[in-house]
Scaffold this active site. Sequence first.
Site, PDB file in Angstrom:
ATOM      1  CB  THR A  17      -0.928   0.023   1.226  1.00 29.94           C
ATOM      2  OG1 THR A  17      -0.140  -0.056   2.409  1.00 29.94           O
ATOM      3  CG2 THR A  17      -1.909  -1.147   1.191  1.00 29.94           C
ATOM      4  CB  CYS A  18      -0.114   4.773  -0.390  1.00 36.66           C
ATOM      5  SG  CYS A  18       0.585   6.407  -0.643  1.00 36.66           S
ATOM      6  N   PRO A  19       3.054   4.270   0.702  1.00 34.34           N
ATOM      7  CG  PRO A  19       5.084   5.341   1.302  1.00 34.34           C
ATOM      8  CD  PRO A  19       3.895   4.558   1.876  1.00 34.34           C
ATOM      9  CG  MET A  20       5.773   0.244   0.913  1.00 31.07           C
ATOM     10  SD  MET A  20       7.334   1.154   1.173  1.00 31.07           S
ATOM     11  CE  MET A  20       8.488   0.093   0.346  1.00 31.07           C
ATOM     12  CG  ASP A  44      -3.110   0.895  -2.788  1.00 29.69           C
ATOM     13  OD1 ASP A  44      -4.330   1.165  -2.684  1.00 29.69           O
ATOM     14  OD2 ASP A  44      -2.221   1.620  -2.316  1.00 29.69           O
TER      15      ASP A  44
END
Length: 81
Positions: A17-20, A44
């Site tokens: 999920t954000c920011p990955m 995501d």
Amino acid sequence: MSGEFNIAETLDVKGATCPMPVVKTKGAIDDLSSGAVLEVLATDSGSMSDLDGWATGADGVEMLEQVEGDGVYRHYVRKTE
């Protein structure tokens, strides 16, 4: 669709999920040659806007296409520098 692109590498960030997705995409793009296309596979839904926003604001990359199907978001990013 992706058939138009000569994909140099596929990055699987499904489950992240954000920011990955953006962080991992940037790292993978940095390792590619100029002109190479990176396919990013994510689950995501936020990756659609996150990766597009990153590519729009980043130097040396171009978002070619984003496709959603079967719960997987596919992003095609070209390194331009």
